[in-house]
Each structure stands twice: as C-alpha cells, then as structure tokens.
Design an enzyme around this catalytic site. Structure first.
Site, mmCIF file in Angstrom:
data_model
loop_
_atom_site.group_PDB
_atom_site.id
_atom_site.type_symbol
_atom_site.label_atom_id
_atom_site.label_comp_id
_atom_site.label_asym_id
_atom_site.label_seq_id
_atom_site.Cartn_x
_atom_site.Cartn_y
_atom_site.Cartn_z
ATOM 1 N N GLU A 57 59.336 21.324 -88.855
ATOM 2 C CA GLU A 57 59.274 21.003 -87.424
ATOM 3 C C GLU A 57 60.179 21.918 -86.602
ATOM 4 O O GLU A 57 59.820 22.318 -85.502
ATOM 5 C CB GLU A 57 59.640 19.532 -87.186
ATOM 6 C CG GLU A 57 58.595 18.549 -87.707
ATOM 7 C CD GLU A 57 57.234 18.731 -87.068
ATOM 8 O OE1 GLU A 57 57.147 19.265 -85.967
ATOM 9 O OE2 GLU A 57 56.232 18.341 -87.697
ATOM 10 N N CYS A 211 40.824 20.105 -79.091
ATOM 11 C CA CYS A 211 41.189 19.946 -77.676
ATOM 12 C C CYS A 211 42.116 21.103 -77.278
ATOM 13 O O CYS A 211 43.269 20.914 -76.929
ATOM 14 C CB CYS A 211 41.874 18.596 -77.482
ATOM 15 S SG CYS A 211 42.067 18.156 -75.750
ATOM 16 N N CYS A 218 34.648 19.643 -76.780
ATOM 17 C CA CYS A 218 34.447 18.213 -76.526
ATOM 18 C C CYS A 218 33.244 17.657 -77.292
ATOM 19 O O CYS A 218 33.264 16.506 -77.724
ATOM 20 C CB CYS A 218 34.281 17.959 -75.030
ATOM 21 S SG CYS A 218 35.736 18.468 -74.091
ATOM 22 N N CYS A 221 34.408 16.414 -80.534
ATOM 23 C CA CYS A 221 35.648 15.629 -80.510
ATOM 24 C C CYS A 221 35.372 14.160 -80.850
ATOM 25 O O CYS A 221 34.490 13.538 -80.267
ATOM 26 C CB CYS A 221 36.275 15.720 -79.126
ATOM 27 S SG CYS A 221 37.781 14.738 -78.977
ATOM 28 N N CYS A 227 37.550 9.565 -73.543
ATOM 29 C CA CYS A 227 38.394 10.534 -72.841
ATOM 30 C C CYS A 227 38.110 10.531 -71.334
ATOM 31 O O CYS A 227 37.015 10.873 -70.883
ATOM 32 C CB CYS A 227 38.132 11.913 -73.435
ATOM 33 S SG CYS A 227 39.020 13.222 -72.586
#
Ligand code: SF4
Length: 354
Positions: A57, A211, A218, A221, A227
């Site tokens: 991370e 995205c 889309c 998705c 959304c």
C-alpha cells in the site's frame, strides 16, 4: 506474522442502507461477485500478512500498479519481515526504493518498522488508531491494512475508489482534500461488514479496470443499474476534480567536480527534496561562472509542483580536495551502488556517456 492488541470493531454498528442514495446491500453483493471472477492478479494479493499489505500500500501511493510489482517483489525478497526491515541500514532501504520516487515514504516505512519492533514486539497494532500512530500511516493506509489484513470494516478512499463512489452516488461537488469528506462517509457506510478487505480491493479494481477516468466501460460494469451518474448521463463530468496547481519553473546548476575517474557527491540534508540520497552539489550562478567549468549537458525533472531545468557543469581538478560536510569522493564506476536522486542518476548517466 502475528498481530497484537484487541480487534477493532468500529463500524460494525448499523450503517445507513442507502449512503449517498446508493443501494449498499446490492452494491456489496454485485461487487464481491464481480471481484471473485475479475480481480487483478497482483503479487501482494492473497497475503493477509499486515507487513506485506503495508509495504504494497505504501508503494502504491503515487505509483502505478505495474511499476510497483517488480519493486514489491525485490523489496520483500530482501526484507521479508518487519524485523528484517527494521534491522536494515537506511542507505540500503533507499537504494531498493530508488526509481519509485517519493523517498519520504521509504524513510517513514523504515522508521515505522523500527517502531513496530521496538514498541510493539514486532507485532502490528490491530486498531485503526494504533496503525495511525505509525510514521507515514494515514487514513487510507490504516484502512487498507485494517480491512485487508485484519478484517476490520474500515473504509478506504484513493483515486480509484473515490471515482467509483462519486459516480455511484452522482456526487457532483469537487473531490480531493477536504472535498473527500462526503466520499469517506459513504465509503464507511458502504464497506462490507463480512468481507471488508475483498470489498475495498474490489472497489479499487473496478476503478482501475472498468470505471476508468476516461471512457469507463459502463456496459461491462456490474453496478451499472445502481449507478446514479450512469442513470443520469453524468459519467463524463463526475468526479469533479479541484484544478491542479500549475507547476512552478525553476532553474539550477549542478557542479560535477572531477579528479580522474572520481567525482564529488553530496548527501541531501534534512528537509531537502530526496533527503538522505546522494546527488551532485548545486551551485549559485556566480559560483558556476568562477568555477572554470565546462558545460556537460542539461537534465530536466519534475518534483512536487516544480519543473526544474538543471544545467550540468563539470570542473576537472588537479588534486583531490577535502570534501565538505555531507560530501565524499566516489569512483564514477561505483555511483551505481549509491542511493541517488533521480536527477543525480541522470547526471551520472551523462558522465558515463562522456
Ligand atoms: Fe463507473 Fe459506469 Fe460502473 Fe457507474 S456504471 S460505476 S460510471 S463504470
């Protein structure tokens, strides 16, 4: 890797069903199902070791995933445990970090590893508050370690998850900095209570693979029907980003003092860009004029919000002078073993070519 302390359960209390107008239960269900079949295969995935999650991370902040792969494997081969990192010399840590940039991250990682060993017996804190007490561990990194390694339902907001959440909620106010506060609130209510690590990683993967900032997919998705941006035709204008500060242009001169095949290098001091790394001394214009130096080339680089043009001069000297504070003479052939700044490395390349 064992972890210490009491498991944090903050956030297990009832969360809003429709944070930001989003159907939270449906998003969790669809996103986790999509993640099972479409998740990215990354070297740190699958590990619940807080140390490995933490290293990945920290490397991923400000750096592309593809670039991090190789660095992560090299770094964790050399420092497989927090104890191994804590025992390392800072020079070696910086050398292994070279090329990733933002060296402050490496120094803080090293300092935090020493703190985990000295104050926590080599075991990671198990609460968000405990994790945030470590140098360089902010809200995002603490949330990532807590959710992925410790199963704490903590939210995360970074570039990918911020974009997905803003679009899902149809959030059309500026995001970034203080503008992220509403996104954090939605993320906290949205995160899965049973699989927080997978949920957070799924959000990031969806942002990276589907995205995307421009031309999101889309049609592919799993959250399309849920959304708000998609349903209201506002995908292209969400998220609304705060305009970036224009870069400030700077000119500087680096002076390479050379005797035979040896050159004088200088370690960057506290508070300087690339603190702790080696580079060639910078000189004032007047000093450059009197140094009887020849022009070796120009390197340009960007650091924070600065665009720097650095003229490189070379001055040959008849004898090895006494190095100044923080300086030393090094053979050109050994520059490769020093942890160097990005411009320093490019100046070294000019010397090798000369
Ligand atoms: Fe992003 Fe489009 Fe999915 Fe909405 S439908 S989350 S805009 S990819």
């Amino acid at each position: 890797m064992r972890v210490a302390g009491k498991l944090a359960v903050a956030g297990r209390s009832a969360a809003p069903q429709r944070p930001g107008g989003i159907d939270a239960a449906a998003v969790r269900r669809r996103l986790l199902a999509w993640y099972t079949r479409a998740r990215r295969d990354l070297p740190w995935r699958g590990s619940r070791d807080p140390y490995l999650v933490w290293v990945s991370e920290v490397m991923l902040q400000q750096t592309q995933v593809e670039r991090v792969r190789e660095f992560f494997l090299r770094f964790t081969r050399r420092f497989p445990t927090v104890a191994a990192l804590a025992a390392a010399r800072e020079d070696e840590v910086l050398r292994l970090w070279e090329g990733l940039g933002y060296y402050r991250r490496a120094r803080q990682l090293h300092a935090a590893a020493r703190l985990v060993v000295a104050d926590h017996g080599g075991e990671f804190p198990r609460t968000l508050e405990g994790l945030r007490g470590l140098p360089g561990v902010g809200r995002y990194t603490a949330g990532a370690i807590a959710s992925i390694a410790l199963d704490v339902p903590a939210p995360i907001v970074e570039a990918n998850s911020r974009r997905v959440i803003a679009r899902l909620a149809g959030h059309d106010r500026p995001v970034g900095g203080a503008g992220d506060e509403p996104i954090w609130e939605i993320a906290a209510a949205l995160v899965s209570r049973t699989a927080p690590g997978s949920f957070n990683q799924a959000l990031m993967d969806l942002g990276a693979l589907v995205c995307t900032p421009d031309r999101p997919l889309c049609g592919r998705c799993p959250l399309q029907a849920l959304c708000a941006a998609q349903c209201s035709g506002r995908v292209a204008v969400i998220p609304v980003m705060v305009a970036a500060r224009p870069a400030r242009k700077i000119r500087e001169r680096a002076l390479v003092t050379r005797h035979g095949d040896r050159v004088l290098v200088e370690r960057r001091g506290p508070g300087a860009w690339w603190e702790g790394l080696w580079d060639f001394p910078r000189v004032a214009p007047a000093e450059a004029k009197t140094a009887e130096a020849r022009r070796l080339g120009v390197v340009t680089y960007t650091v924070t919000h600065h665009k720097v043009t650095c003229g490189v001069l070379e001055r040959r000297v008849r004898r090895v002078t006494k190095p100044g504070p923080g300086q030393r003479w090094v053979a050109i052939g050994r520059l490769g073993s020093l942890a160097m700044t990005a411009p320093g490395r490019r100046i070294a390349a000019l010397l090798a070519r000369d």
